[in-house]
Design an enzyme around this catalytic site. Structure first.
Site, PDB file in Angstrom:
ATOM      1  N   GLU A   1      48.508  12.314  78.555  1.00 56.68           N
ATOM      2  CA  GLU A   1      48.804  13.648  79.085  1.00 56.68           C
ATOM      3  C   GLU A   1      48.166  13.862  80.458  1.00 56.68           C
ATOM      4  OE1 GLU A   1      50.876  15.846  78.213  1.00 56.68           O
ATOM      5  OE2 GLU A   1      51.501  14.975  76.309  1.00 56.68           O
TER       6      GLU A   1
ATOM      7  N   TYR B   1      47.653  23.659  79.376  1.00 61.24           N
ATOM      8  CA  TYR B   1      48.769  22.792  78.999  1.00 61.24           C
ATOM      9  C   TYR B   1      48.272  21.566  78.234  1.00 61.24           C
ATOM     10  CZ  TYR B   1      52.054  19.053  78.998  1.00 61.24           C
ATOM     11  OH  TYR B   1      52.824  18.007  78.564  1.00 61.24           O
TER      12      TYR B   1
ATOM     13  N   ASP C   1      55.686  22.510  79.918  1.00 61.18           N
ATOM     14  CA  ASP C   1      55.567  21.753  81.161  1.00 61.18           C
ATOM     15  C   ASP C   1      56.777  22.053  82.035  1.00 61.18           C
ATOM     16  OD1 ASP C   1      57.669  20.272  80.093  1.00 61.18           O
ATOM     17  OD2 ASP C   1      56.802  18.336  80.668  1.00 61.18           O
TER      18      ASP C   1
ATOM     19  N   CYS D   1      68.639  17.416  81.296  1.00 62.65           N
ATOM     20  CA  CYS D   1      68.635  18.673  82.041  1.00 62.65           C
ATOM     21  C   CYS D   1      67.698  18.555  83.236  1.00 62.65           C
ATOM     22  CB  CYS D   1      68.205  19.822  81.118  1.00 62.65           C
ATOM     23  SG  CYS D   1      68.544  21.465  81.777  1.00 62.65           S
TER      24      CYS D   1
ATOM     25  N   CYS E   1      75.169  17.578  82.131  1.00 62.96           N
ATOM     26  CA  CYS E   1      75.561  18.603  81.159  1.00 62.96           C
ATOM     27  C   CYS E   1      76.517  18.056  80.093  1.00 62.96           C
ATOM     28  CB  CYS E   1      76.186  19.791  81.882  1.00 62.96           C
ATOM     29  SG  CYS E   1      75.037  20.634  83.005  1.00 62.96           S
TER      30      CYS E   1
ATOM     31  N   CYS F   1      74.616  16.916  77.093  1.00 61.10           N
ATOM     32  CA  CYS F   1      73.663  17.846  76.496  1.00 61.10           C
ATOM     33  C   CYS F   1      74.105  18.271  75.099  1.00 61.10           C
ATOM     34  CB  CYS F   1      73.516  19.073  77.395  1.00 61.10           C
ATOM     35  SG  CYS F   1      72.367  20.300  76.730  1.00 61.10           S
TER      36      CYS F   1
ATOM     37  N   CYS G   1      74.480  27.106  76.298  1.00 59.09           N
ATOM     38  CA  CYS G   1      73.739  27.225  77.549  1.00 59.09           C
ATOM     39  C   CYS G   1      74.180  28.448  78.349  1.00 59.09           C
ATOM     40  CB  CYS G   1      73.940  25.964  78.380  1.00 59.09           C
ATOM     41  SG  CYS G   1      73.054  26.003  79.956  1.00 59.09           S
TER      42      CYS G   1
END
Length: 335
Positions: A62, A145, A163, A218, A225, A228, A234
């Site tokens: 991370e 975070y 994030d 995305c 798209c 997706c 969306c």
């Protein structure tokens, strides 16, 4: 890439949702299932996602992944975990070794923060990465975070992880915007909290799947798209794909103080002894260096043709940030 966040929770007022977003929020179970199924079939096999990965491995990943792409992190993460499989192993080394092994990941202060966190884990947590958000947040260099992400992905806790990738998916899917706001807002955190499944295990999968969707489908510049799994829900597509309200600014590099700092750090990483100040200001050929060892990064530094005052700013900044120290009249990595 991960901006600092907060643990804002609670339902999002309906006035803060676009019309398409209201439909999404009304059918959350179907949305959770769709992304869960997609993630199960499409997620990248990353070592920090493996069942055998330790909480320390997750924490290291991370920190390394902040503002750094996966392809650059993978080899360095693997080297770190081989050398320092536990926090106590890193804590036993000088901080300079963490900086040296950080390589070219950039933003090397992250290496110092990981070293400081390892020392705190050894001294205050018996060598084991703590699992609670509040305890993680107390570690040096661990922000909201990172604390939420480690608690979720290493310990299965229900935490709101936000994030840059997650923010972008939420902006398009729910709010109907091409991009999230330029800075993380409380409204975004409330939205993220309102979308989180109640079941802890499901919430971990949701955080991971939305993050993966933002990274792989995305994307910021060329969203796929057609691939997706939630395109029919969306709000951005339903609104006709309106353009962003601002133009993201890329970070400059060539000719900047950051570039000079990086070149100086490259010299210090390979130097076995303190580097005399004059070496940074005079070309290696003038000092009798052959193009090997320290001469290679020195030559690269001098090819930048940095002004003397820029070099001085770089050296002073590295000293101020704790990334270098003076020893016997020269510069070296921190001991």
């Amino acid at each position: 890439m991960a901006p600092p966040g907060s643990r804002a929770a609670g339902p999002l007022p309906s006035g803060e949702l676009a019309a398409g977003g209201l439909a999404v929020a009304a059918d959350l179970p179907a949305l959770h299932t769709a992304l869960d199924d997609w993630f199960a079939s499409n997620a990248r096999e990353l070592p920090w996602r493996a069942a055998e990965c330790t909480p320390w491995g997750v924490l290291v990943s991370e920190v390394m992944l902040q503002q750094t792409p996966v392809v650059r992190v993978l080899p360095v993460w693997e080297q770190w975990l081989r050398r320092w499989p536990e926090p106590s192993a890193l804590a036993a080394e000088p901080a300079g070794e963490a900086v040296r092994s950080w390589g070219r990941l950039g933003y090397p202060r992250r290496a110092l923060r990981l070293h400081a966190a390892a020392v705190a884990i050894r001294d205050s947590h018996a060598g084991a990465v703590p699992g609670a958000y509040t305890e993680l947040l107390e570690l040096p260099g661990v922000g909201s975070y990172t604390a939420a992400a480690v608690a979720a992905f290493a310990f299965g806790r229900r935490e709101t992880v936000v994030d840059t990738n997650i923010r972008r998916v939420h902006a398009r899917l729910v709010s109907g915007s091409a991009l999230p706001s330029q800075a993380l807002t409380a409204a975004e955190m409330r939205l993220a909290a309102s979308l989180l499944p109640e079941d802890p295990a499901a919430s971990v999968r949701w955080n991971a799947s939305v993050m993966e969707l933002g990274a792989m489908v995305c994307t910021a510049r060329a969203p796929k798209c057609g691939q997706c799994p939630v395109r029919d829900s969306c709000a951005w597509l339903a609104a006709g794909e309106p353009p962003p309200t601002y133009t993201p600014k890329g970070q400059s590099w060539h000719g900047t103080d950051r570039q000079v700092r990086g070149a100086v750090m490259a010299v210090l990483r390979v130097a076995e002894d303190p580097v005399a100040p004059e070496l940074f200001h005079r070309a290696p050929a003038d000092l009798g260096f052959e193009p090997d060892g320290i001469g290679i990064p020195l030559a690269a530094l001098h090819r930048l043709n940095a002004a003397p005052e820029q070099l001085e700013r770089a050296l002073a900044g590295l000293l101020g940030d704790g990334l270098a120290e003076l020893h016997r009249g020269g510069f070296r990595l921190p001991a």
